[in-house]
Design a protein around this motif. Structure first.
Motif, PDB file in Angstrom:
ATOM      1  N   ASN A  96      54.957  25.517  21.077  1.00 10.66           N
ATOM      2  CA  ASN A  96      54.721  26.643  21.972  1.00 10.66           C
ATOM      3  C   ASN A  96      55.361  27.885  21.366  1.00 10.66           C
ATOM      4  O   ASN A  96      56.583  28.034  21.355  1.00 10.66           O
ATOM      5  CB  ASN A  96      55.302  26.367  23.359  1.00 10.66           C
ATOM      6  N   LEU A  97      54.526  28.786  20.846  1.00 10.10           N
ATOM      7  CA  LEU A  97      55.010  30.026  20.253  1.00 10.10           C
ATOM      8  C   LEU A  97      55.131  31.135  21.287  1.00 10.10           C
ATOM      9  O   LEU A  97      55.505  32.262  20.945  1.00 10.10           O
ATOM     10  CB  LEU A  97      54.080  30.462  19.110  1.00 10.10           C
ATOM     11  N   ASP A  98      54.791  30.835  22.524  1.00  9.86           N
ATOM     12  CA  ASP A  98      54.996  31.726  23.676  1.00  9.86           C
ATOM     13  C   ASP A  98      54.388  33.114  23.471  1.00  9.86           C
ATOM     14  O   ASP A  98      55.079  34.137  23.576  1.00  9.86           O
ATOM     15  CB  ASP A  98      56.494  31.846  23.971  1.00  9.86           C
ATOM     16  N   PRO A  99      53.094  33.193  23.208  1.00 10.80           N
ATOM     17  CA  PRO A  99      52.476  34.515  23.048  1.00 10.80           C
ATOM     18  C   PRO A  99      52.325  35.215  24.394  1.00 10.80           C
ATOM     19  O   PRO A  99      52.408  34.603  25.455  1.00 10.80           O
ATOM     20  CB  PRO A  99      51.110  34.174  22.460  1.00 10.80           C
ATOM     21  N   ASP A 100      52.080  36.513  24.334  1.00 13.73           N
ATOM     22  CA  ASP A 100      51.771  37.260  25.543  1.00 13.73           C
ATOM     23  C   ASP A 100      50.386  36.858  26.057  1.00 13.73           C
ATOM     24  O   ASP A 100      49.469  36.596  25.260  1.00 13.73           O
ATOM     25  CB  ASP A 100      51.786  38.760  25.266  1.00 13.73           C
ATOM     26  N   VAL A 101      50.255  36.781  27.358  1.00  9.99           N
ATOM     27  CA  VAL A 101      48.960  36.494  27.977  1.00  9.99           C
ATOM     28  C   VAL A 101      48.733  37.500  29.096  1.00  9.99           C
ATOM     29  O   VAL A 101      49.680  38.095  29.620  1.00  9.99           O
ATOM     30  CB  VAL A 101      48.882  35.057  28.531  1.00  9.99           C
ATOM     31  N   ALA A 102      47.473  37.678  29.442  1.00 12.52           N
ATOM     32  CA  ALA A 102      47.106  38.513  30.584  1.00 12.52           C
ATOM     33  C   ALA A 102      46.373  37.639  31.594  1.00 12.52           C
ATOM     34  O   ALA A 102      45.358  37.016  31.254  1.00 12.52           O
ATOM     35  CB  ALA A 102      46.221  39.675  30.132  1.00 12.52           C
ATOM     36  N   ILE A 103      46.899  37.572  32.806  1.00 15.76           N
ATOM     37  CA  ILE A 103      46.279  36.784  33.872  1.00 15.76           C
ATOM     38  C   ILE A 103      45.811  37.742  34.961  1.00 15.76           C
ATOM     39  O   ILE A 103      46.578  38.606  35.416  1.00 15.76           O
ATOM     40  CB  ILE A 103      47.263  35.754  34.443  1.00 15.76           C
ATOM     41  N   GLN A 104      44.549  37.591  35.342  1.00 20.70           N
ATOM     42  CA  GLN A 104      43.980  38.426  36.395  1.00 20.70           C
ATOM     43  C   GLN A 104      43.326  37.541  37.448  1.00 20.70           C
ATOM     44  O   GLN A 104      42.588  36.608  37.103  1.00 20.70           O
ATOM     45  CB  GLN A 104      42.960  39.407  35.817  1.00 20.70           C
ATOM     46  N   ILE A 105      43.587  37.851  38.692  1.00 24.20           N
ATOM     47  CA  ILE A 105      42.968  37.124  39.809  1.00 24.20           C
ATOM     48  C   ILE A 105      42.542  38.161  40.844  1.00 24.20           C
ATOM     49  O   ILE A 105      43.358  38.981  41.289  1.00 24.20           O
ATOM     50  CB  ILE A 105      43.950  36.123  40.447  1.00 24.20           C
ATOM     51  N   ASP A 106      41.268  38.151  41.218  1.00 22.69           N
ATOM     52  CA  ASP A 106      40.799  38.989  42.314  1.00 22.69           C
ATOM     53  C   ASP A 106      39.937  38.147  43.235  1.00 22.69           C
ATOM     54  O   ASP A 106      39.952  36.909  43.152  1.00 22.69           O
ATOM     55  CB  ASP A 106      40.063  40.229  41.788  1.00 22.69           C
ATOM     56  N   ASP A 107      39.178  38.764  44.100  1.00 25.67           N
ATOM     57  CA  ASP A 107      38.387  38.011  45.070  1.00 25.67           C
ATOM     58  C   ASP A 107      37.258  37.225  44.428  1.00 25.67           C
ATOM     59  O   ASP A 107      36.774  36.244  45.005  1.00 25.67           O
ATOM     60  CB  ASP A 107      37.804  38.965  46.123  1.00 25.67           C
ATOM     61  N   ASN A 108      36.853  37.616  43.231  1.00 31.83           N
ATOM     62  CA  ASN A 108      35.669  37.016  42.623  1.00 31.83           C
ATOM     63  C   ASN A 108      35.945  36.170  41.383  1.00 31.83           C
ATOM     64  O   ASN A 108      35.186  35.256  41.076  1.00 31.83           O
ATOM     65  CB  ASN A 108      34.669  38.118  42.240  1.00 31.83           C
ATOM     66  N   THR A 109      37.031  36.463  40.673  1.00 34.93           N
ATOM     67  CA  THR A 109      37.232  35.840  39.363  1.00 34.93           C
ATOM     68  C   THR A 109      38.716  35.631  39.096  1.00 34.93           C
ATOM     69  O   THR A 109      39.554  36.431  39.513  1.00 34.93           O
ATOM     70  CB  THR A 109      36.642  36.726  38.240  1.00 34.93           C
ATOM     71  N   ALA A 110      38.997  34.565  38.372  1.00 39.70           N
ATOM     72  CA  ALA A 110      40.323  34.339  37.813  1.00 39.70           C
ATOM     73  C   ALA A 110      40.173  34.197  36.301  1.00 39.70           C
ATOM     74  O   ALA A 110      39.204  33.590  35.821  1.00 39.70           O
ATOM     75  CB  ALA A 110      40.957  33.085  38.400  1.00 39.70           C
ATOM     76  N   SER A 111      41.124  34.751  35.559  1.00 39.25           N
ATOM     77  CA  SER A 111      41.008  34.674  34.104  1.00 39.25           C
ATOM     78  C   SER A 111      42.382  34.689  33.451  1.00 39.25           C
ATOM     79  O   SER A 111      43.359  35.177  34.027  1.00 39.25           O
ATOM     80  CB  SER A 111      40.174  35.839  33.557  1.00 39.25           C
ATOM     81  N   LEU A 112      42.434  34.157  32.242  1.00 37.92           N
ATOM     82  CA  LEU A 112      43.611  34.219  31.377  1.00 37.92           C
ATOM     83  C   LEU A 112      43.131  34.624  29.994  1.00 37.92           C
ATOM     84  O   LEU A 112      42.153  34.058  29.475  1.00 37.92           O
ATOM     85  CB  LEU A 112      44.334  32.876  31.331  1.00 37.92           C
ATOM     86  N   THR A 113      43.817  35.603  29.389  1.00 35.57           N
ATOM     87  CA  THR A 113      43.452  36.093  28.064  1.00 35.57           C
ATOM     88  C   THR A 113      44.632  35.931  27.125  1.00 35.57           C
ATOM     89  O   THR A 113      45.766  36.295  27.455  1.00 35.57           O
ATOM     90  CB  THR A 113      43.036  37.571  28.115  1.00 35.57           C
ATOM     91  N   SER A 114      44.362  35.373  25.945  1.00 37.47           N
ATOM     92  CA  SER A 114      45.349  35.238  24.877  1.00 37.47           C
ATOM     93  C   SER A 114      44.749  35.812  23.610  1.00 37.47           C
ATOM     94  O   SER A 114      43.740  35.288  23.113  1.00 37.47           O
ATOM     95  CB  SER A 114      45.722  33.774  24.660  1.00 37.47           C
TER      96      SER A 114
END
Length: 762
Positions: free
Chosen positions: A85-103
């Motif tokens: 686990n190199l522990d990179p930054d991620v972006a997590i977004q959750i709204d009424d329609n979609t959930a996502s994780l970006t690396s």
């Protein structure tokens, strides 16, 4: 493993439940956790009597997204693959329609409260997805066994590679593949080295993080998807974005373990006693001295099984009747400038003096009732060293260290595949079904680290047959028991290239084939396989009942062996530099054409030739007529052996030519700086001193290459710059008497390097 009956129905013994929507999602620090029930939830009543999958998304390495699917929360008794686990930054977004994780550039997204979908995208472009009914929680109501399944989409013309050492078609589309190590030979659907990782021509890879049996259906059940399934209530996998296959392998090895660089001497020629042949001290020294008499450099001599007494393998002690003074023998071999390898495996026969000791101390795998697990396959009353027991590991290593201190340099770690799963109890309580594949990692790690403890980290090398995820850290591996014929030679290469696309750096095979018939190998096959073997990362003569010394075949075999040993040794400044750089980045030294030319669809199916590093193309001859049939990507290529130049259009071209038994296609890519030393008599030497610098078909502009030392560190640089008809060469770290040769079209111009500089007019 197939679960369906056509596209619409399941097979009658299976009940399949699939997530029908992602109901909700939440963030837990750097994790995205989603809940996916097995039907659409439209009313409160729909929340009753309903199963679901919990999906957890993580990113241990940038541009890598992990997916864990869990039906029931069940304990994992291990073992488990090591995942960094190199522990990179991620972006997590959750709204009424979609959930996502970006690396990095890779994004996974899930629509909420609508039809289930799981998309992996880069810059909005889909690379693969798990569509509705792709995932499955499966129960076999006949056997009462549960499975988890995932299916990831394949694009039009997408091709799948890897999954370990596979001897069938290089492209895996249409194949059913079980990740289950077996002692199988090189001519079947089974494999010694099964790796649950595949790489796609569309710029991504998938690693299934499950040590037990994983069954892949690569466009073979659902023809538009890669399916993987395993027994149990959970399934974990990682999607790895490149976009190039080299970058995919780089990130895969960041995730699962680095490729270690073997010592330089291991790249030289290894000569074996062969398996069932008769040999003693006099035989061994006769062969070693015979190589010297024929002016054939030798770096390693290998003692196969019968260095120990029969029926006692592995007793890890010399047969004193045949080798009364092993210390003296090892000293004689070392005084001839040759290293020593001895064969072993992790099984201990009942007749061995080690068996009673291991049994009394609890160092062998047991049955559920506490008895030692034994059988008569291979050796009478075989027991298996239990590498889940730290004391057993230390005990086994102590026996190896006695041999290392005696003068042995390394070990051929044979076997490790036939690990029992029925009526088995491991010391640490490991699940036998998970331990079966994982055992080879524990075995080879124990041997490798014993060598490392005694000889130092830079001298550690094994010659291993079996492998699993992480075994790339314990090189080298060879292809196993092949037949002495051309088809098996081709199968070996195909298996090797598949293996090398599975996260491994170095690979070898039995030159001449292992299984000998009455007239096998023929002199012709021996010579062709010698060429192939000495243009592989590691090179070993080995067989079953036939000595592999070249003078046993014909005079031309002697000349052929000398020619290609000399060639490989002369190339070591290039090869060891390429090996060091490749291992550091997580790429193989021997490269499928697809890896180096991933934009050229003409190479996607090609498994009868390869790149040896980034700059040399090798096309072995697989027939007794000497016909070479191979493909050249666009550009200028120069034959390393005779200087012939091929000017190839951008679209590439196929070449058909005849080659005598002292030759084969070995082509140098344009804009190559090749450092050589044609006086080398061993693989390990100073790669920066008294070398020749060859410049091949340089275009206008600048080309630079590095040269490493025996530690694998960059210590020298060579830069060549062409402007019109003038070439200037500048070097740092290169010393001694150095000539520069410029290969331009069909002409060769030479100059002397003076104070690190040369100027050449074409």
């Amino acid at each position: 493993m197939k679960f369906t009956n056509g596209y619409w129905m399941n097979r009658p013994e299976y009940d399949v439940e699939s997530p029908m929507e992602t109901y909700d999602a939440r963030q837990d620090e750097k994790k995205l956790i989603a809940f996916a029930p097995f039907k659409r939830v439209l009313t409160r009543g729909d929340q009753l009597n309903l199963g679901a999958t919990t999906m957890t998304f993580t990113s241990p390495v940038e541009n890598v997204i992990g997916v864990k699917l869990e039906h029931f929360d069940s304990e994992n008794h291990g073992p488990s693959f090591k995942v960094n686990n190199l522990d990179p930054d991620v972006a997590i977004q959750i709204d009424d329609n979609t959930a996502s994780l970006t690396s990095g550039q890779l994004k996974v997204s899930l629509p909420l409260r609508t039809d289930f979908d799981l998309k992996f995208t880069v810059d909005g472009k889909l690379i693969t997805e798990s569509a509705q009914k792709a995932q499955g929680v499966i129960f076999n109501h006949d056997t009462k066994v549960s499975y988890m399944r995932e299916q990831l989409s394949m694009g039009i013309d997408e091709k799948i590679y890897g999954l370990g050492e596979r001897f069938g078609n290089f492209v895996k589309n249409g194949q059913s593949i079980d990740i289950w190590n077996q002692d199988c030979g090189t001519g079947s659907e089974q494999a010694y080295k099964n790796i649950p990782f595949y790489i796609s021509s569309n710029g991504y890879g998938v690693f299934v993080d499950e040590p037990q049996r994983v069954s892949f259906e690569v466009g073979s059940e659902n023809v538009d998807r890669v399916q993987f399934s395993t027994e149990g209530q959970s399934l974990q996998y990682y999607v790895i974005y490149g976009p190039t296959p080299k970058e995919v392998l780089h990130r895969y090895t960041q995730l699962t373990g680095a490729i270690n660089l073997p010592p330089a001497w291991s790249f030289g020629l290894w000569l074996s006693t062969s398996f069932t042949t008769d040999y003693s001290e006099s035989t061994v020294l006769k062969f070693i001295d015979g190589m010297k008499e024929h002016h054939i450099p030798l770096d390693v001599f290998h003692f196969d099984c019968f260095w120990q007494k029969g029926f006692e393998w592995c007793t890890l002690a010399w047969d004193k009747e045949m080798f009364p003074d092993p210390v003296g023998l090892l000293e004689k071999i070392h005084n001839r400038g040759v290293k020593v390898c001895v064969w072993l495996n992790p099984y201990i026969a009942q007749k061995s003096s080690l068996f009673v000791e291991a049994k009394e101390k609890g160092y062998l795998i047991k049955r559920q009732n506490g008895d030692v697990w034994q059988w008569d396959l291979w050796q009478a009353g075989n027991g298996f060293v239990d590498f889940t027991n730290p004391d057993a590991v230390a005990w086994y290593q102590s026996k190896l260290k006695e041999l290392l201190n005696m003068g042995v340099d390394c070990f051929k770690t044979d076997f490790g595949e036939r690990i029992p799963v029925d009526d088995v109890k491991f010391f640490d309580g490991s699940n036998p079904k998970q331990e079966h594949n994982y055992y080879t990692l524990q075995y080879n790690k124990a041997v490798y680290e014993a060598i490392k403890d005694v000889k130092g980290s830079e001298e550690a090398v094994v010659f291993a047959r079996s492998a699993t995820v992480g075994s790339q850290s314990y090189p080298v591996h060879w292809g196993g028991d092949c037949l002495s014929n051309y088809n098996s030679m081709r199968d070996s290469l195909r298996g090797g290239l598949s293996f090398l696309l599975s996260g491994f750096g170095f690979w070898s095979h039995d030159i001449g084939g292992f299984e000998d018939g009455a007239d096998r190998p023929t002199p012709d096959l021996y010579k062709r396989w010698t060429q192939f073997g000495l243009l592989s990362s590691h090179s070993r003569y080995h067989g079953s009942n036939v000595y592999r010394v070249p003078w046993n075949f014909d005079e031309e075999a002697v000349a052929n062996t000398k020619r290609f040993v000399d060639l490989k040794l002369s190339l070591m400044p290039y090869l060891y530099t390429q090996a060091a750089h490749s291992a550091h980045y997580g790429n193989p030294l021997m490269r499928p054409m697809f890896l180096e030319f991933s934009e050229d669809p003409n190479v996607f199916d090609n498994s009868t030739q390869y790149m040896f590093g980034s700059q040399l193309l090798v096309a072995p001859i697989f027939n007794e007529s000497g016909r070479g049939h191979y493909y050249l990507p666009g550009g200028k290529w120069t034959s390393l052996l005779d200087g012939k130049v091929y000017s190839v259009p951008l679209a590439g071209q196929w070449v058909d030519e005849e080659y005598d038994e002292l030759s084969l296609p070995v082509l140098v890519r344009e804009n190559t700086i090749l450092i050589r030393n044609e006086k080398a008599d061993h693989a390990s030497y100073d790669y920066t001193k008294d070398v020749d610098i060859h410049l091949y078909q340089l275009s206008d502009g600048k080309v630079t290459t590095k040269v490493v030392d025996l530690h694998g560190d960059d210590v020298a640089t060579v830069t060549a710059k062409r402007k019109a008809s003038k070439i200037s060469v500048n070097t740092t770290g290169i010393s001694g008497s150095v000539n520069v040769y410029v290969h331009s079209d069909n002409n060769i111009t030479s100059a002397r390097l003076v104070d690190g500089v040369a100027e050449i007019d074409l």
